[in-house]
Design a protein around this motif. Structure first.
Motif, PDB file in Angstrom:
ATOM      1  N   ALA A  81       0.836  -1.204   0.000  1.00  0.00           N
ATOM      2  CA  ALA A  81       0.000   0.000   0.000  1.00  0.00           C
ATOM      3  C   ALA A  81       0.869   1.252   0.000  1.00  0.00           C
ATOM      4  CB  ALA A  81      -0.927  -0.003   1.218  1.00  0.00           C
ATOM      5  N   LEU A  82       1.946   1.241   0.769  1.00  0.00           N
ATOM      6  CA  LEU A  82       2.861   2.382   0.811  1.00  0.00           C
ATOM      7  C   LEU A  82       3.527   2.585  -0.549  1.00  0.00           C
ATOM      8  CD1 LEU A  82       4.255   4.560   2.531  1.00  0.00           C
ATOM      9  CD2 LEU A  82       5.985   2.864   3.114  1.00  0.00           C
ATOM     10  N   ILE A  83       3.947   1.503  -1.186  1.00  0.00           N
ATOM     11  CA  ILE A  83       4.565   1.595  -2.511  1.00  0.00           C
ATOM     12  C   ILE A  83       3.581   2.175  -3.518  1.00  0.00           C
ATOM     13  CG2 ILE A  83       5.395   0.198  -4.454  1.00  0.00           C
ATOM     14  CD1 ILE A  83       6.769  -1.598  -2.360  1.00  0.00           C
ATOM     15  N   THR A  84       2.320   1.743  -3.455  1.00  0.00           N
ATOM     16  CA  THR A  84       1.301   2.241  -4.370  1.00  0.00           C
ATOM     17  C   THR A  84       1.088   3.741  -4.182  1.00  0.00           C
ATOM     18  OG1 THR A  84       0.225   0.090  -4.285  1.00  0.00           O
ATOM     19  CG2 THR A  84      -1.074   1.914  -5.146  1.00  0.00           C
ATOM     20  N   SER A  85       0.994   4.177  -2.919  1.00  0.00           N
ATOM     21  CA  SER A  85       0.778   5.607  -2.668  1.00  0.00           C
ATOM     22  C   SER A  85       1.996   6.429  -3.089  1.00  0.00           C
ATOM     23  CB  SER A  85       0.448   5.850  -1.198  1.00  0.00           C
ATOM     24  OG  SER A  85       1.572   5.565  -0.381  1.00  0.00           O
ATOM     25  N   LEU A  86       3.202   5.927  -2.833  1.00  0.00           N
ATOM     26  CA  LEU A  86       4.406   6.657  -3.230  1.00  0.00           C
ATOM     27  C   LEU A  86       4.547   6.718  -4.752  1.00  0.00           C
ATOM     28  CD1 LEU A  86       6.992   5.429  -0.571  1.00  0.00           C
ATOM     29  CD2 LEU A  86       5.923   7.679  -0.727  1.00  0.00           C
ATOM     30  N   THR A  87       4.142   5.667  -5.438  1.00  0.00           N
ATOM     31  CA  THR A  87       4.190   5.654  -6.891  1.00  0.00           C
ATOM     32  C   THR A  87       3.224   6.693  -7.456  1.00  0.00           C
ATOM     33  OG1 THR A  87       4.742   3.305  -6.857  1.00  0.00           O
ATOM     34  CG2 THR A  87       3.947   4.202  -8.940  1.00  0.00           C
ATOM     35  N   ALA A  88       2.031   6.772  -6.870  1.00  0.00           N
ATOM     36  CA  ALA A  88       1.055   7.765  -7.333  1.00  0.00           C
ATOM     37  C   ALA A  88       1.585   9.172  -7.067  1.00  0.00           C
ATOM     38  CB  ALA A  88      -0.276   7.549  -6.622  1.00  0.00           C
ATOM     39  N   GLU A  89       2.199   9.385  -5.928  1.00  0.00           N
ATOM     40  CA  GLU A  89       2.770  10.700  -5.611  1.00  0.00           C
ATOM     41  C   GLU A  89       3.904  11.052  -6.576  1.00  0.00           C
ATOM     42  OE1 GLU A  89       4.987  12.952  -1.875  1.00  0.00           O
ATOM     43  OE2 GLU A  89       3.981  11.028  -1.556  1.00  0.00           O
ATOM     44  N   ARG A  90       4.753  10.078  -6.897  1.00  0.00           N
ATOM     45  CA  ARG A  90       5.845  10.295  -7.848  1.00  0.00           C
ATOM     46  C   ARG A  90       5.307  10.681  -9.216  1.00  0.00           C
ATOM     47  NH1 ARG A  90       8.420   5.198  -9.969  1.00  0.00           N
ATOM     48  NH2 ARG A  90       6.515   5.399 -11.154  1.00  0.00           N
ATOM     49  N   ASP A  91       4.266   9.974  -9.669  1.00  0.00           N
ATOM     50  CA  ASP A  91       3.678  10.276 -10.972  1.00  0.00           C
ATOM     51  C   ASP A  91       3.096  11.689 -10.990  1.00  0.00           C
ATOM     52  OD1 ASP A  91       4.407   7.768 -11.815  1.00  0.00           O
ATOM     53  OD2 ASP A  91       2.411   6.872 -11.481  1.00  0.00           O
ATOM     54  N   GLY A  92       2.463  12.084  -9.897  1.00  0.00           N
ATOM     55  CA  GLY A  92       1.920  13.439  -9.798  1.00  0.00           C
ATOM     56  C   GLY A  92       3.019  14.489  -9.848  1.00  0.00           C
ATOM     57  N   LEU A  93       4.117  14.217  -9.138  1.00  0.00           N
ATOM     58  CA  LEU A  93       5.239  15.163  -9.145  1.00  0.00           C
ATOM     59  C   LEU A  93       5.884  15.247 -10.524  1.00  0.00           C
ATOM     60  CD1 LEU A  93       6.910  14.386  -5.705  1.00  0.00           C
ATOM     61  CD2 LEU A  93       5.635  16.437  -6.342  1.00  0.00           C
ATOM     62  N   GLN A  94       5.989  14.116 -11.237  1.00  0.00           N
ATOM     63  CA  GLN A  94       6.546  14.139 -12.587  1.00  0.00           C
ATOM     64  C   GLN A  94       5.657  14.947 -13.528  1.00  0.00           C
ATOM     65  OE1 GLN A  94       7.109  10.009 -13.558  1.00  0.00           O
ATOM     66  NE2 GLN A  94       9.226  10.007 -12.818  1.00  0.00           N
ATOM     67  N   ALA A  95       4.347  14.816 -13.357  1.00  0.00           N
ATOM     68  CA  ALA A  95       3.420  15.587 -14.190  1.00  0.00           C
ATOM     69  C   ALA A  95       3.586  17.082 -13.891  1.00  0.00           C
ATOM     70  CB  ALA A  95       1.987  15.139 -13.941  1.00  0.00           C
ATOM     71  N   ARG A  96       3.726  17.419 -12.623  1.00  0.00           N
ATOM     72  CA  ARG A  96       3.910  18.827 -12.226  1.00  0.00           C
ATOM     73  C   ARG A  96       5.228  19.375 -12.777  1.00  0.00           C
ATOM     74  NH1 ARG A  96       1.921  23.582 -11.402  1.00  0.00           N
ATOM     75  NH2 ARG A  96       2.898  24.716  -9.701  1.00  0.00           N
ATOM     76  N   ILE A  97       6.288  18.563 -12.747  1.00  0.00           N
ATOM     77  CA  ILE A  97       7.583  18.992 -13.284  1.00  0.00           C
ATOM     78  C   ILE A  97       7.474  19.257 -14.781  1.00  0.00           C
ATOM     79  CG2 ILE A  97       9.912  18.176 -13.833  1.00  0.00           C
ATOM     80  CD1 ILE A  97       9.927  16.809 -11.081  1.00  0.00           C
ATOM     81  N   SER A  98       6.790  18.377 -15.500  1.00  0.00           N
ATOM     82  CA  SER A  98       6.652  18.581 -16.954  1.00  0.00           C
ATOM     83  C   SER A  98       5.833  19.838 -17.243  1.00  0.00           C
ATOM     84  CB  SER A  98       6.029  17.356 -17.615  1.00  0.00           C
ATOM     85  OG  SER A  98       4.727  17.147 -17.125  1.00  0.00           O
ATOM     86  N   GLU A  99       4.807  20.133 -16.424  1.00  0.00           N
ATOM     87  CA  GLU A  99       4.037  21.367 -16.600  1.00  0.00           C
ATOM     88  C   GLU A  99       4.922  22.583 -16.381  1.00  0.00           C
ATOM     89  OE1 GLU A  99       0.732  21.353 -13.942  1.00  0.00           O
ATOM     90  OE2 GLU A  99      -0.186  19.596 -14.856  1.00  0.00           O
ATOM     91  N   LEU A 100       5.726  22.554 -15.311  1.00  0.00           N
ATOM     92  CA  LEU A 100       6.603  23.688 -15.016  1.00  0.00           C
ATOM     93  C   LEU A 100       7.669  23.871 -16.094  1.00  0.00           C
ATOM     94  CD1 LEU A 100       7.064  23.275 -11.164  1.00  0.00           C
ATOM     95  CD2 LEU A 100       5.703  25.000 -12.353  1.00  0.00           C
ATOM     96  N   GLU A 101       8.181  22.789 -16.653  1.00  0.00           N
ATOM     97  CA  GLU A 101       9.153  22.890 -17.735  1.00  0.00           C
ATOM     98  C   GLU A 101       8.524  23.492 -18.984  1.00  0.00           C
ATOM     99  OE1 GLU A 101      10.690  18.947 -18.169  1.00  0.00           O
ATOM    100  OE2 GLU A 101      12.212  19.239 -16.616  1.00  0.00           O
ATOM    101  N   ALA A 102       7.284  23.122 -19.242  1.00  0.00           N
ATOM    102  CA  ALA A 102       6.585  23.676 -20.406  1.00  0.00           C
ATOM    103  C   ALA A 102       6.380  25.172 -20.227  1.00  0.00           C
ATOM    104  CB  ALA A 102       5.246  22.976 -20.609  1.00  0.00           C
ATOM    105  N   VAL A 103       6.048  25.601 -19.018  1.00  0.00           N
ATOM    106  CA  VAL A 103       5.862  27.018 -18.741  1.00  0.00           C
ATOM    107  C   VAL A 103       7.196  27.745 -18.859  1.00  0.00           C
ATOM    108  CG1 VAL A 103       5.302  28.669 -16.919  1.00  0.00           C
ATOM    109  CG2 VAL A 103       3.811  26.723 -17.330  1.00  0.00           C
ATOM    110  N   ALA A 104       8.285  27.140 -18.367  1.00  0.00           N
ATOM    111  CA  ALA A 104       9.597  27.762 -18.425  1.00  0.00           C
ATOM    112  C   ALA A 104      10.091  27.883 -19.869  1.00  0.00           C
ATOM    113  CB  ALA A 104      10.597  26.954 -17.603  1.00  0.00           C
ATOM    114  N   ASP A 105       9.768  26.932 -20.727  1.00  0.00           N
ATOM    115  CA  ASP A 105      10.187  26.989 -22.125  1.00  0.00           C
ATOM    116  C   ASP A 105       9.450  28.097 -22.889  1.00  0.00           C
ATOM    117  OD1 ASP A 105      11.934  24.941 -21.731  1.00  0.00           O
ATOM    118  OD2 ASP A 105      10.603  23.375 -22.531  1.00  0.00           O
ATOM    119  N   ASN A 106       8.230  28.354 -22.527  1.00  0.00           N
ATOM    120  CA  ASN A 106       7.424  29.363 -23.214  1.00  0.00           C
ATOM    121  C   ASN A 106       7.683  30.768 -22.684  1.00  0.00           C
ATOM    122  OD1 ASN A 106       6.235  27.414 -24.802  1.00  0.00           O
ATOM    123  ND2 ASN A 106       4.497  27.134 -23.435  1.00  0.00           N
TER     124      ASN A 106
END
Length: 149
Positions: A81-106
């Motif tokens: 259960a802990l691994i599942t929650s941490l994986t979901a959190e990691r995926d959310g953070l990766q999505a947020r990083i890609s959004e911020l990179e897209a904003v920084a590129d523009n």
């Protein structure tokens, strides 16, 4: 032919004594019951009691192992259960990083931005046109500088 002699101890001893010549020649042999592998009831009960105690101990050991295994299974479920929650959190953070990179590129610099620094931002450096060699520098082994005028 094989026989088991059964009877009064005294009479069986007399039979064995009377046949000593034949036993000496090897024609017949007398083997006590304990040597031929027959087991008395007392020996059988002792062996069964020992085996029963061994089996009881192994059953108790198996029960303790089963409780340890169930504890490990609960631990594994918590970790999954802990691994599942941490994986979901990691995926959310990766999505947020890609959004911020897209904003920084523009991001575009404003048109009024110049590459020159204002005079108050720059630090004043002391510059001297004196290119004479100090005696101390020469003693330290520093290379001499040439005068260019």
């Amino acid at each position: 032919m094989k026989y088991i002699l059964d009877g009064n101890e005294k009479d069986v001893a007399n039979v064995i004594r009377e046949q000593r010549i034949r036993t000496g020649r090897g024609l017949i042999s007398f083997t006590p019951i304990s040597e031929c592998g027959l087991i008395t009831k007392e020996d059988a009960r002792k062996a069964m009691d020992e085996k029963l105690t061994e089996l009881t101990a192994s059953v108790e050991e198996n029960e303790s192992l089963k409780s340890q295994i169930s504890g490990f299974e609960l631990n594994m479920k918590e970790k999954d259960a802990l691994i599942t929650s941490l994986t979901a959190e990691r995926d959310g953070l990766q999505a947020r990083i890609s959004e911020l990179e897209a904003v920084a590129d523009n991001k575009e610099l404003p048109a009024g931005d110049s590459k020159e620094l204002p005079a108050e931002d720059s630090k004043e450096l002391e510059t001297s046109d004196d290119k004479t060699i100090n005696v101390e520098e020469k003693k330290r082994g520093r290379p001499a500088t040439r005068k260019t005028e």
